[in-house]
Every structure is written in structure tokens, then in C-alpha cells.
Design an enzyme around this catalytic site. Structure first.
Site, PDB file in Angstrom:
ATOM      1  N   HIS A 149       0.843  -1.217   0.000  1.00  0.00           N
ATOM      2  CA  HIS A 149       0.000   0.000   0.000  1.00  0.00           C
ATOM      3  C   HIS A 149       0.863   1.247   0.000  1.00  0.00           C
ATOM      4  CE1 HIS A 149       1.040   0.683   4.211  1.00  0.00           C
ATOM      5  NE2 HIS A 149       0.646  -0.542   4.508  1.00  0.00           N
ATOM      6  N   CYS A 157       3.204  -4.810   6.701  1.00  0.00           N
ATOM      7  CA  CYS A 157       2.962  -4.689   5.261  1.00  0.00           C
ATOM      8  C   CYS A 157       4.211  -4.192   4.546  1.00  0.00           C
ATOM      9  CB  CYS A 157       1.811  -3.727   5.009  1.00  0.00           C
ATOM     10  SG  CYS A 157       0.248  -4.223   5.751  1.00  0.00           S
TER      11      CYS A 157
END
Length: 447
Positions: A149, A157
């Protein structure tokens, strides 16, 4: 006033948000950022590389290098590197993700379908990696909402800059429009080179990484995304079951399968070469580590010796100061002659001089230095060669017996290896009725 029960509910909700890693925003659509077209520069590059705008893509992630690569299929059918991006942030360390909340970015092979693309993310744009996959589940690994992202912030992440994720998102969107069913993400700890494998050869994750390397090698050779299956709690690549009725199951034993012969041979050859190179580098690294450890050990020994020597010299100086009250060294030294002690005008050696250090050379300290560095500069004394100091003392004894006074010492100019004690000038009034053959050469008159 907020009740205690409400406070507990709010605290629980906050905890869930933290443990949910990179939880996307599911509320509202808001903007058309996911519809941004590719830049003219990127479209030109795609054309120059003999690719179409909507051809399939593949993504490779390398943690240690902080790198995300986008590969795209050329009109020849093979994939080529389109662009390399610098990862803004990833969380955790090298190695796979094990459980929910460990804030570890996953490693493995993942398939990204259109439903995993999220245009409404709190992190600008994102796509879900699909962790845990069948392999992860077979090993009891847990986690959710593991993303690539934007917003450059990560809790398990891989985070990119907003402009980067916008471009990656657009490339994926156009590939889906061109008919790609899912694109593959290869999340790896580092580039699977012999140098990196040797660097991390003692890591407990090495068996897992060598399994991932097999898929890495399939892609390096064919430049085609390897077909991913799972059986026997492991990944298998480009495998074709010999029995169509038997499917691959991550929790079951592998069925009999084959790999296209040309590919299997090429992968086996590459793995053999890489393994030999890795072992060679590991041997060199271990040798360097051994040499470094030996050097550090010697440095430590040297420091201890010098520290002990400095301490003993300090103690001797302090003791001399206490006895002599810091006065100058005496003008003469006591010389033993035939068991009698006489005063000779021998200058006292200054601390640190050759004369002062000579007895220490023969002490335990000198022996230890010899043990560390060797004593090649000190010649071995021939058994037939008289010891200079011993001869001088014997000569002094004989002279004393003969009634000849012990002369002041002078420095020998003959270069005979004397100890540096000044040798005495010949006595002017040596008795002539004595047989001077018993005298040492430096006391004989008329030679």
C-alpha cells in the site's frame, strides 16, 4: 459520562485495529485515484520494451534490498523487468510471518486477484497479498490484511510512496483489463544469489529460503511466472501430476509428478552451480572470521602484557622514589669480584634504556613476547662462545685476586656484542712482577 463498559469496548477496538496490521478503509469510495492513467513516460517505456499496455505483470519483492520490481510480459511471451521501486518501509525482519500481531511482513508466493485490489484504502491505494496461503495455513500461520500500500507506513505490510503505489495499481488494473486472471507476487528475503545465501548460511530460516529459491530459479531461467502448487507442507513449482485424479494438497503427501524436462534440467544445473559457489564463499567467510578471532585474541594478549608491564614499572618507580626520595641515580654500581663486593664507577642505567631492559628480556615477560611474536632477532649463543658479562666478572675476580684494582668501565668499541657496560681504561700502574697472562686482554700491558 462515558461508562466503564464503553471504555473497555473502545480499548478492545483499538487493540483490534493494531493487530489487524494494515487494515484497509472499507468506508466510502471518495475519489477516482484508482483510475489514474499511466504517465506518458511509462507508456513510452512499455512500448519501447515491446510490451502492450494491458499485458500481464508479475511483482517481486526483496526485503533486504528494500526493492519492489514490476515485470511485464513482452510480445514474445517472456517477461522482462519494467521498473524497480524503492520500498518506503516494511516491518519485522528477514523471515516469514508466523502469527497475527507479530508485525512481520510475509515471505512466499502469492496470487493477487481483482477482488484483492482496494481503491478505498486508508493508505491511499492497496492490494491484499492473500496471506495466509495454503502453505501458510498448513503450517498453522495466522494473519490478515497484509498489504502492499501507500502512505509509507507499515505494520506488517510493504509500504510505498503514494505516487509509486498509484503507478503499480494502474499497471495491475490494466493487466486485469487485458485478461490476466491473477498476478503473482514473489515476496523474498533477498535476491537468491550465492553471495546472499552464504551471508545468511547459518540463519534458522535457510531451509525455508532454499525452498523459495527453487521458485526463484524457475522464474530466473524461464522468465515466466512458475505455476504454484502445494503438497507435503511445501511449495512445488511447475509440477504436473502423473495422475489426473490426484490433486495437490498442502496437508497431504505429494502425488507423483513431473516437471518439464528442459526446465527441470536447467533448474538442477543452476542449483548445483549456486550451491558450489555458496560453499566456496562460506568457507572463505569462515576463514576470515577465524583469522579475525585470532587477531583479536593476540591483541588482547598484547594489551594484557603491556598493562602488566606498565604496572610493574610503575611499582618499581614508586619503590625507588620511596627509598631514594626521588634523588639522582648513584654514580657507581656494585660489582661482584671473587665473592667480594667493590664499588665501581659504572653509570646506573636509566629506566627504559637497553641496559635496563636487558634483564627483562630474559624474564617471563620477555618470554611471553617471544611466544606471541617470536624472537628471530635474538641470535642463539654458541656454546663455545664465552658470555661477555660472565667473562667480565671472571676477569674482575682474577684481577682482584692478583691485586689489580678494578678499573672504571668503558663502552667497548670493538663491536664484539658486549652488553653496553662501559669498559674500563687500562690501569696505569699494574704491577710488573706479576704474570699478566692471567689478566684479561684489556688489562694486559704491551699487548
Amino acid at each position: 459520562m462515558v461508562s466503564t463498559k464503553m471504555l473497555r469496548l473502545l480499548a478492545a477496538a483499538a487493540t483490534v485495529l493494531v493487530l489487524a496490521a494494515c487494515q484497509p478503509d472499507q468506508i466510502g469510495y471518495g475519489s477516482n485515484k484508482h483510475l489514474q492513467p499511466l504517465s506518458a513516460e511509462m507508456r513510452g517505456k512499455i512500448n519501447d520494451l515491446n510490451m502492450s499496455l494491458d499485458s500481464p505483470i508479475l511483482v517481486r519483492i526483496f526485503k533486504e534490498e528494500n526493492t519492489l520490481e514490476v515485470w511485464k510480459q513482452k510480445r514474445t511471451g517472456r517477461f522482462a523487468l519494467l521498473k524497480t521501486y524503492k520500498i518506503c518501509a516494511w516491518s519485522g525482519k528477514l523471515g516469514p510471518k508466523f502469527k497475527e500481531g507479530d508485525r512481520q511482513a510475509p515471505e512466499g508466493f502469492y496470487e493477487i486477484y481483482p477482488a484483492q485490489m482496494n481503491p478505498n484504502s486508508d493508505y491511499y491505494l492497496s492490494f491484499n497479498l492473500g496471506f495466509p496461503n495454503a502453505y501458510d495455513r498448513a503450517h498453522g500461520r495466522t494473519g490478515s490484511h497484509l498489504m502492499v500500500h501507500g502512505a509509507c507506513s507499515s505494520r506488517g505490510c510493504y509500504a510505498m510512496e503514494d505516487a509509486q503505489i498509484a503507478e503499480i495499481y494502474s499497471l495491475a488494473r490494466d493487466a486485469f483489463r487485458g485478461g490476466q486472471r491473477a498476478f503473482q507476487v514473489q515476496a523474498l528475503p533477498f535476491r537468491m544469489t550465492p553471495e546472499n545465501l552464504a551471508k545468511h548460511h547459518d540463519d534458522p530460516n535457510m531451509d525455508f529460503w532454499l525452498m523459495l529459491k527453487e521458485g526463484y530459479d524457475h522464474f530466473e531461467i524461464a522468465h515466466q511466472p512458475p505455476k504454484i502448487d502445494y503438497c507435503g507442507q511445501r511449495y512445488v513449482f511447475n509440477a504436473v501430476s502423473e495422475n489426473d485424479s490426484l490433486r495437490f494438497n498442502a496437508r497431504a503427501a505429494c502425488p507423483d509428478y513431473t516437471v518439464p524436462p528442459h526446465l527441470a534440467t536447467a533448474v538442477a544445473t543452476k542449483q548445483k552451480q549456486d550451491a558450489a559457489k555458496t560453499l566456496e564463499i562460506v568457507a572463505r567467510l569462515e576463514d576470515e572470521a577465524r583469522r579475525k578471532a585470532e587477531w583479536e585474541k593476540r591483541q588482547k594478549m598484547l594489551a594484557e602484557v603491556l598493562g602488566a608491564k606498565k604496572g610493574s614499572e610503575g611499582a618499581a618507580i614508586a619503590e625507588a622514589g620511596a627509598v631514594d626520595d626521588g634523588g639522582p641515580a648513584p654514580a657507581g654500581a656494585l660489582v661482584a669480584a671473587g665473592g667480594a663486593t667493590q664499588q665501581a664507577d659504572v653509570p646506573a642505567p636509566k629506566p627504559g634504556s637497553t641496559m635496563a631492559l636487558r634483564p627483562e628480556r630474559e624474564s617471563g615477560v620477555g618470554a611471553l613476547f617471544g611466544g606471541i611474536f617470536g624472537d628471530e632477532d635474538k641470535p642463539e649463543r654458541d656454546a663455545t662462545t664465552p658470555d661477555t658479562q660472565a667473562d667480565a666478572q671472571d676477569a674482575g675476580t682474577e684481577t682482584a685476586k692478583a691485586g689489580v684494582p678494578v678499573p672504571p668501565a668503558e663502552v667497548s668499541s670493538a663491536g664484539s656484542g658486549a652488553t653496553g657496560v662501559p669498559a674500563a681504561k687500562p690501569a696505569a700502574a699494574a704491577p710488573q712482577d706479576k704474570d699478566d697472562s692471567v689478566l684479561p686482554s684489556w688489562l694486559r700491558i704491551g699487548g
